[in-house]
Design an enzyme around this catalytic site. Sequence first.
Site, PDB file in Angstrom:
ATOM      1  N   ASN A 123       7.366   2.729  -4.945  1.00 60.95           N
ATOM      2  CA  ASN A 123       8.343   3.810  -5.069  1.00 60.95           C
ATOM      3  C   ASN A 123       8.162   4.822  -3.956  1.00 60.95           C
ATOM      4  O   ASN A 123       7.048   5.253  -3.655  1.00 60.95           O
ATOM      5  CB  ASN A 123       8.219   4.497  -6.424  1.00 60.95           C
ATOM      6  CG  ASN A 123       8.518   3.559  -7.570  1.00 60.95           C
ATOM      7  OD1 ASN A 123       7.666   3.285  -8.401  1.00 60.95           O
ATOM      8  ND2 ASN A 123       9.727   3.035  -7.613  1.00 60.95           N
ATOM      9  N   ARG A 131       9.121  -8.748   9.099  1.00 57.30           N
ATOM     10  CA  ARG A 131       8.526  -8.358  10.376  1.00 57.30           C
ATOM     11  C   ARG A 131       8.063  -6.908  10.412  1.00 57.30           C
ATOM     12  O   ARG A 131       7.494  -6.467  11.412  1.00 57.30           O
ATOM     13  CB  ARG A 131       9.531  -8.616  11.522  1.00 57.30           C
ATOM     14  CG  ARG A 131       9.753 -10.104  11.784  1.00 57.30           C
ATOM     15  CD  ARG A 131      10.691 -10.344  12.959  1.00 57.30           C
ATOM     16  NE  ARG A 131      12.052  -9.873  12.667  1.00 57.30           N
ATOM     17  CZ  ARG A 131      12.948 -10.579  11.985  1.00 57.30           C
ATOM     18  NH1 ARG A 131      12.634 -11.768  11.504  1.00 57.30           N
ATOM     19  NH2 ARG A 131      14.156 -10.091  11.770  1.00 57.30           N
ATOM     20  N   ASP A 184       2.844   9.253 -14.097  1.00 54.41           N
ATOM     21  CA  ASP A 184       3.742  10.164 -13.373  1.00 54.41           C
ATOM     22  C   ASP A 184       4.557  10.954 -14.395  1.00 54.41           C
ATOM     23  O   ASP A 184       5.747  11.227 -14.204  1.00 54.41           O
ATOM     24  CB  ASP A 184       4.654   9.386 -12.421  1.00 54.41           C
ATOM     25  CG  ASP A 184       5.324  10.275 -11.378  1.00 54.41           C
ATOM     26  OD1 ASP A 184       4.858  11.412 -11.173  1.00 54.41           O
ATOM     27  OD2 ASP A 184       6.324   9.832 -10.783  1.00 54.41           O
ATOM     28  N   ASP A 215       6.760   1.287 -16.251  1.00 54.72           N
ATOM     29  CA  ASP A 215       7.631   1.757 -17.322  1.00 54.72           C
ATOM     30  C   ASP A 215       8.911   0.944 -17.459  1.00 54.72           C
ATOM     31  O   ASP A 215       9.749   1.226 -18.326  1.00 54.72           O
ATOM     32  CB  ASP A 215       7.978   3.236 -17.127  1.00 54.72           C
ATOM     33  CG  ASP A 215       8.798   3.518 -15.868  1.00 54.72           C
ATOM     34  OD1 ASP A 215       8.963   2.596 -15.047  1.00 54.72           O
ATOM     35  OD2 ASP A 215       9.247   4.668 -15.695  1.00 54.72           O
ATOM     36  N   GLY A 216       9.081  -0.071 -16.602  1.00 56.12           N
ATOM     37  CA  GLY A 216      10.283  -0.884 -16.657  1.00 56.12           C
ATOM     38  C   GLY A 216      11.453  -0.328 -15.871  1.00 56.12           C
ATOM     39  O   GLY A 216      12.492  -0.983 -15.767  1.00 56.12           O
TER      40      GLY A 216
END
Length: 385
Positions: free
Chosen positions: A217, A225, A272, A246-247
């Site tokens: 994230n 590359r 988080d 968390d999906g």
Amino acid sequence: MRTALTGGDILVSGFWHKGATLLFEDGKTVAILKAGESFEADHTTDIKGHKLVPGFVDVQVNGGGGALLNDDLTVDGVRTIAEAHRPYGTTSMLPTLISDDLAIVGKAIAVVDQALKEGVPGIAGIHIEGPCLSREKKGIHDETKFRAVDDAFIEVLERFKNGAVVVTVAPEQATPEMVARMAGSGMRVCLGHTNATYEAAMDCIRAGATGFTHLHNAMSPLTSRAPGVVGAALDTRTTFAGIIADGFHVHPASLRAALYAKGADHMMLVTDAMPCVGAKDKNFILQGKAIMVVDGMATGPDGTLAGSDLDMAAAVRNAVSMMGVPLDTAVRMASMSPARFLGLENEIGDIRPGLKADYVLLDAKNRARKVWTNGVAHDGIAFEG
């Protein structure tokens, strides 16, 4: 007073001890005894066949119980956040400040340091996530707060004296020399919210960076590359990577790929978490933005993910279901691995003699039934009287 927990399965250094007995006293684990082995204790609790695992260690907690660290810079605010996460098995955490003015960073350092001095249960240090981040990968952070790592920034962080310090920076805002200086001061330097190249990330790792904040994230992806920051994370087996299971933040296939590359010893489940965890009112305000939580997903007005409504027990369950790992491996990523990342493996993150008596009793659905912090028992979210 010596307490015995008996009649269940105990996870000790990654291995299950069936029907074992655990003894703790004065906030520390004293012994783990085999099934049937005699013992003496002042108080005995039958855990009735449930699973006892090490307390969870979360290195990225923005808030909980309706409190956000950025907005509630008081010892009571820190205590509220810790208490909100405790019923879900988190026994050690780093309250996390997202990008803000340097004066606010300094105040957060002072407040969390004071919380540690006062012995607020569950606080192991502080995580400063920003403001030295990339505008290209800002996520929900306020880019008007962004700045480069400089002497003034480091000097503020160096005021923290009583626990672990994690700082998330983007290579675009931090030279390898600055990374080396922070690492040399004992800080755990993580790379995150960055669009840096693989080469720039590797320069920071060679300078002393040892972690990655919420892998996949808000960071440059792995391509054929241009390996990017994700490639640097997966290519370095000695660095640690936090990941939000968390999906919503990371696809299960990407969770599994990261685990295959790094191994459970260097993967850390993180939440988080935002103020919504442990709060009745799930919606909140983040630096002037109205954040809505719908079906467990927290987003800003433009749909940007805004942290999470995730707790650590749920992260462990999700790791089992999404990553296809056994419970002991999921718990390792929630306890032993983050403790090692923080350099606190001889204090927390495991069940063995001499370590803090931090435990989570999981029911058949792997929900927290009971939680012990420093030997003090608390009801878990799945407590049944």
